[in-house]
Design a protein around this motif. Sequence first.
Motif, PDB file in Angstrom:
ATOM      1  N   LEU A  63      -0.412  27.745 -64.488  1.00  0.00           N
ATOM      2  CA  LEU A  63       0.562  27.295 -65.487  1.00  0.00           C
ATOM      3  C   LEU A  63       0.882  28.408 -66.478  1.00  0.00           C
ATOM      4  O   LEU A  63       2.036  28.575 -66.895  1.00  0.00           O
ATOM      5  N   GLY A  64      -0.126  29.163 -66.865  1.00  0.00           N
ATOM      6  CA  GLY A  64       0.100  30.287 -67.771  1.00  0.00           C
ATOM      7  C   GLY A  64       0.934  31.375 -67.133  1.00  0.00           C
ATOM      8  O   GLY A  64       1.844  31.940 -67.760  1.00  0.00           O
ATOM      9  N   ASP A  65       0.641  31.680 -65.874  1.00  0.00           N
ATOM     10  CA  ASP A  65       1.412  32.698 -65.154  1.00  0.00           C
ATOM     11  C   ASP A  65       2.877  32.286 -65.045  1.00  0.00           C
ATOM     12  O   ASP A  65       3.790  33.113 -65.188  1.00  0.00           O
ATOM     13  N   GLU A  66       3.101  31.008 -64.789  1.00  0.00           N
ATOM     14  CA  GLU A  66       4.472  30.517 -64.627  1.00  0.00           C
ATOM     15  C   GLU A  66       5.233  30.529 -65.948  1.00  0.00           C
ATOM     16  O   GLU A  66       6.435  30.811 -65.975  1.00  0.00           O
ATOM     17  N   ALA A  67       4.542  30.231 -67.053  1.00  0.00           N
ATOM     18  CA  ALA A  67       5.206  30.208 -68.362  1.00  0.00           C
ATOM     19  C   ALA A  67       5.612  31.609 -68.795  1.00  0.00           C
ATOM     20  O   ALA A  67       6.721  31.827 -69.288  1.00  0.00           O
ATOM     21  N   GLY A  68       4.710  32.566 -68.637  1.00  0.00           N
ATOM     22  CA  GLY A  68       5.042  33.958 -68.878  1.00  0.00           C
ATOM     23  C   GLY A  68       5.066  34.420 -70.318  1.00  0.00           C
ATOM     24  O   GLY A  68       5.405  35.571 -70.598  1.00  0.00           O
ATOM     25  N   TRP A  69       4.715  33.562 -71.269  1.00  0.00           N
ATOM     26  CA  TRP A  69       4.759  33.959 -72.670  1.00  0.00           C
ATOM     27  C   TRP A  69       3.540  34.776 -73.080  1.00  0.00           C
ATOM     28  O   TRP A  69       3.628  35.625 -73.972  1.00  0.00           O
ATOM     29  N   ALA A  70       2.394  34.496 -72.481  1.00  0.00           N
ATOM     30  CA  ALA A  70       1.151  35.200 -72.784  1.00  0.00           C
ATOM     31  C   ALA A  70       0.218  35.005 -71.599  1.00  0.00           C
ATOM     32  O   ALA A  70       0.323  34.017 -70.866  1.00  0.00           O
ATOM     33  N   GLU A  71      -0.686  35.943 -71.411  1.00  0.00           N
ATOM     34  CA  GLU A  71      -1.672  35.783 -70.345  1.00  0.00           C
ATOM     35  C   GLU A  71      -2.648  34.682 -70.745  1.00  0.00           C
ATOM     36  O   GLU A  71      -3.144  34.662 -71.878  1.00  0.00           O
ATOM     37  N   VAL A  72      -2.925  33.788 -69.825  1.00  0.00           N
ATOM     38  CA  VAL A  72      -3.837  32.671 -70.072  1.00  0.00           C
ATOM     39  C   VAL A  72      -5.095  32.858 -69.243  1.00  0.00           C
ATOM     40  O   VAL A  72      -5.027  32.955 -68.014  1.00  0.00           O
ATOM     41  N   ARG A  73      -6.229  32.913 -69.927  1.00  0.00           N
ATOM     42  CA  ARG A  73      -7.516  32.955 -69.249  1.00  0.00           C
ATOM     43  C   ARG A  73      -8.248  31.646 -69.551  1.00  0.00           C
ATOM     44  O   ARG A  73      -8.573  31.364 -70.705  1.00  0.00           O
ATOM     45  N   PRO A  74      -8.505  30.832 -68.545  1.00  0.00           N
ATOM     46  CA  PRO A  74      -9.192  29.561 -68.795  1.00  0.00           C
ATOM     47  C   PRO A  74     -10.646  29.771 -69.215  1.00  0.00           C
ATOM     48  O   PRO A  74     -11.328  30.692 -68.757  1.00  0.00           O
ATOM     49  N   VAL A  75     -11.104  28.905 -70.098  1.00  0.00           N
ATOM     50  CA  VAL A  75     -12.512  28.795 -70.451  1.00  0.00           C
ATOM     51  C   VAL A  75     -13.074  27.635 -69.642  1.00  0.00           C
ATOM     52  O   VAL A  75     -12.493  26.548 -69.618  1.00  0.00           O
ATOM     53  N   GLY A  76     -14.169  27.860 -68.956  1.00  0.00           N
ATOM     54  CA  GLY A  76     -14.776  26.800 -68.165  1.00  0.00           C
ATOM     55  C   GLY A  76     -15.754  25.979 -68.977  1.00  0.00           C
ATOM     56  O   GLY A  76     -16.395  26.481 -69.907  1.00  0.00           O
ATOM     57  N   ALA A  77     -15.877  24.710 -68.635  1.00  0.00           N
ATOM     58  CA  ALA A  77     -16.856  23.856 -69.305  1.00  0.00           C
ATOM     59  C   ALA A  77     -18.274  24.281 -68.924  1.00  0.00           C
ATOM     60  O   ALA A  77     -18.523  24.747 -67.808  1.00  0.00           O
ATOM     61  N   VAL A  78     -19.198  24.116 -69.854  1.00  0.00           N
ATOM     62  CA  VAL A  78     -20.607  24.388 -69.567  1.00  0.00           C
ATOM     63  C   VAL A  78     -21.217  23.239 -68.777  1.00  0.00           C
ATOM     64  O   VAL A  78     -21.976  23.463 -67.821  1.00  0.00           O
ATOM     65  N   THR A  79     -20.856  22.016 -69.151  1.00  0.00           N
ATOM     66  CA  THR A  79     -21.434  20.849 -68.479  1.00  0.00           C
ATOM     67  C   THR A  79     -20.342  19.976 -67.869  1.00  0.00           C
ATOM     68  O   THR A  79     -19.181  20.004 -68.306  1.00  0.00           O
ATOM     69  N   VAL A  80     -20.703  19.215 -66.885  1.00  0.00           N
ATOM     70  CA  VAL A  80     -19.761  18.339 -66.189  1.00  0.00           C
ATOM     71  C   VAL A  80     -19.177  17.338 -67.180  1.00  0.00           C
ATOM     72  O   VAL A  80     -19.908  16.614 -67.860  1.00  0.00           O
ATOM     73  N   GLY A  81     -17.862  17.312 -67.260  1.00  0.00           N
ATOM     74  CA  GLY A  81     -17.187  16.371 -68.135  1.00  0.00           C
ATOM     75  C   GLY A  81     -17.485  16.538 -69.608  1.00  0.00           C
ATOM     76  O   GLY A  81     -17.214  15.638 -70.401  1.00  0.00           O
ATOM     77  N   LEU A  82     -18.037  17.686 -69.980  1.00  0.00           N
ATOM     78  CA  LEU A  82     -18.456  17.951 -71.368  1.00  0.00           C
ATOM     79  C   LEU A  82     -19.499  16.946 -71.840  1.00  0.00           C
ATOM     80  O   LEU A  82     -19.692  16.757 -73.052  1.00  0.00           O
ATOM     81  N   ALA A  83     -20.195  16.330 -70.903  1.00  0.00           N
ATOM     82  CA  ALA A  83     -21.120  15.253 -71.240  1.00  0.00           C
ATOM     83  C   ALA A  83     -22.492  15.754 -71.668  1.00  0.00           C
ATOM     84  O   ALA A  83     -23.317  14.972 -72.160  1.00  0.00           O
ATOM     85  N   GLY A  84     -22.780  17.035 -71.457  1.00  0.00           N
ATOM     86  CA  GLY A  84     -24.048  17.586 -71.898  1.00  0.00           C
ATOM     87  C   GLY A  84     -25.242  17.164 -71.078  1.00  0.00           C
ATOM     88  O   GLY A  84     -26.374  17.220 -71.565  1.00  0.00           O
ATOM     89  N   GLU A  85     -24.997  16.761 -69.824  1.00  0.00           N
ATOM     90  CA  GLU A  85     -26.096  16.259 -69.001  1.00  0.00           C
ATOM     91  C   GLU A  85     -26.380  17.113 -67.774  1.00  0.00           C
ATOM     92  O   GLU A  85     -27.526  17.181 -67.320  1.00  0.00           O
ATOM     93  N   GLN A  86     -25.370  17.756 -67.221  1.00  0.00           N
ATOM     94  CA  GLN A  86     -25.521  18.515 -65.973  1.00  0.00           C
ATOM     95  C   GLN A  86     -24.622  19.739 -66.026  1.00  0.00           C
ATOM     96  O   GLN A  86     -23.459  19.656 -66.450  1.00  0.00           O
ATOM     97  N   LEU A  87     -25.153  20.903 -65.604  1.00  0.00           N
ATOM     98  CA  LEU A  87     -24.340  22.108 -65.605  1.00  0.00           C
ATOM     99  C   LEU A  87     -23.131  21.947 -64.696  1.00  0.00           C
ATOM    100  O   LEU A  87     -23.210  21.383 -63.607  1.00  0.00           O
ATOM    101  N   ALA A  88     -21.996  22.457 -65.163  1.00  0.00           N
ATOM    102  CA  ALA A  88     -20.781  22.454 -64.353  1.00  0.00           C
ATOM    103  C   ALA A  88     -20.866  23.556 -63.292  1.00  0.00           C
ATOM    104  O   ALA A  88     -21.860  24.284 -63.208  1.00  0.00           O
ATOM    105  N   GLU A  89     -19.799  23.695 -62.517  1.00  0.00           N
ATOM    106  CA  GLU A  89     -19.767  24.682 -61.430  1.00  0.00           C
ATOM    107  C   GLU A  89     -19.472  26.069 -61.991  1.00  0.00           C
ATOM    108  O   GLU A  89     -18.407  26.655 -61.750  1.00  0.00           O
ATOM    109  N   LEU A  90     -20.414  26.626 -62.731  1.00  0.00           N
ATOM    110  CA  LEU A  90     -20.187  27.889 -63.422  1.00  0.00           C
ATOM    111  C   LEU A  90     -19.897  29.022 -62.441  1.00  0.00           C
ATOM    112  O   LEU A  90     -18.948  29.803 -62.637  1.00  0.00           O
ATOM    113  N   GLY A  91     -20.690  29.125 -61.397  1.00  0.00           N
ATOM    114  CA  GLY A  91     -20.499  30.188 -60.422  1.00  0.00           C
ATOM    115  C   GLY A  91     -19.177  30.070 -59.687  1.00  0.00           C
ATOM    116  O   GLY A  91     -18.482  31.073 -59.460  1.00  0.00           O
ATOM    117  N   ALA A  92     -18.809  28.860 -59.318  1.00  0.00           N
ATOM    118  CA  ALA A  92     -17.543  28.648 -58.600  1.00  0.00           C
ATOM    119  C   ALA A  92     -16.359  29.006 -59.490  1.00  0.00           C
ATOM    120  O   ALA A  92     -15.370  29.590 -59.014  1.00  0.00           O
TER     121      ALA A  92
END
Length: 435
Positions: free
Chosen positions: A109-138
């Motif tokens: 979506l950022g690439d398509e908009a073209g106004w600024a480069e967009v780098r996503p921040v990944g969640a640390v935990t699944v659903g931000l629930a603080g219970e299980q690590l998200a897919e950090l490596g993926a």
Amino acid sequence: MSVLVHGARVLGGEPTDLLLRSGTIAEVGALAGTPAAEGATVLDARGLVALPGLVDLHTHLREPGREDAETVESGTRAAARGGYTAVFAMANTFPVADTAGVVEQVKRLGDEAGWAEVRPVGAVTVGLAGEQLAELGAMADSAAAVRVFSDDGHCVSDAVLMRRALEYVKAFDGVIAQHAQEPRLTEGAQMNEGTVSAVLGLRGWPSVAEEAVIARDVLLADHVGSRLHVCHVSTRGSVEIIRWAKQRGVQVTAEVTPHHLLLTDELVRGYDPVYKVNPPLRTQADVEALREGLADGTIDVVATDHAPHPVEAKDCEWSAAAMGMTGLETALSVVQHAVVDTGLLTWADVAQRMSAVPARIGRLAGHGTPLAAGEPANLVLLDPAARTVVDPEAMATSGRNSPFRGMELPGRVEATFLRGEPTVLDARLVERGPN
């Protein structure tokens, strides 16, 4: 497209010319009227300050899922108008950016908009629930190449989970950006805990709720030898803890928002929900400590925590209102007002704290580089003498929740270039031409 930026003061220094060609800064020097500039579009930048394109480590673009508040297109257009050429998009979208698929969608979506480069921040935990690590490596291995991970809006309060996250990201040079808020100490909190909260009868948000988490996390980061970034530092005690940790050699960096550099909890006396934010506005003593921490390098960067909301989420009683403020289009002006015009920082310092260092923390190549020949042509031209009254209705962001509404601020972005192409350009710069 070739552009000759004539007479700009690079980092506030002596006037010079910059020739932008094929996405790079081709030459720097006295170039007007020379063969090198032949055929270039000339911009009269005399009196303007040239800075590297700004990089925001902390932006909420809301998409996917909350397009009623902001979209990647509207948010990055606002970023360009604020002088930003790159933003890091926080993970608290719907669905949460906790998988490779979602972060790749945000990047696209950022690439398509073209106004600024967009780098996503990944969640640390699944659903931000603080219970299980998200897919950090993926997420790190995905096309989005995520290097910053945060549950911002929620604290990773479980010490074991936080330790595991810090250990995990070491493998690909990632960083955990912590939202420091002890949940038990802030349950039901509405504003900073202090004199004003007592007078207003609002449940207070103690400084120690932030400071306790930072103290724990710098010790964890030291123990595992990993990188920690502290989001939106807001208290004097937090600055002292981070300063102590850096003196010990802990790999910790920290950010402060423009609003925490300028506004205090005294503004809450009117119960206007535009001043409701997480972490809350603090005291004048905290503001002074934050400015000093930014000046001496204890706090590494200014990050906006741009948090747009639909009108109905703010146009209501205080207790029901959402927390958050917009900031992309006013950040540079607030920084000029709070720390440049007061003599705490130079424009060269601003370039470090709002461009070079955030790019380095986020491992973002091609941004935050010097304005020198051969470097990417990502830059902003600012008129430091201009003064503008903030009007949220005139902003590019979909959010109207600016805490600076009606305030006269110094500085105005006249042009922003992303890889040599103008994303913002005041036509008057072209029409005048150099004498």
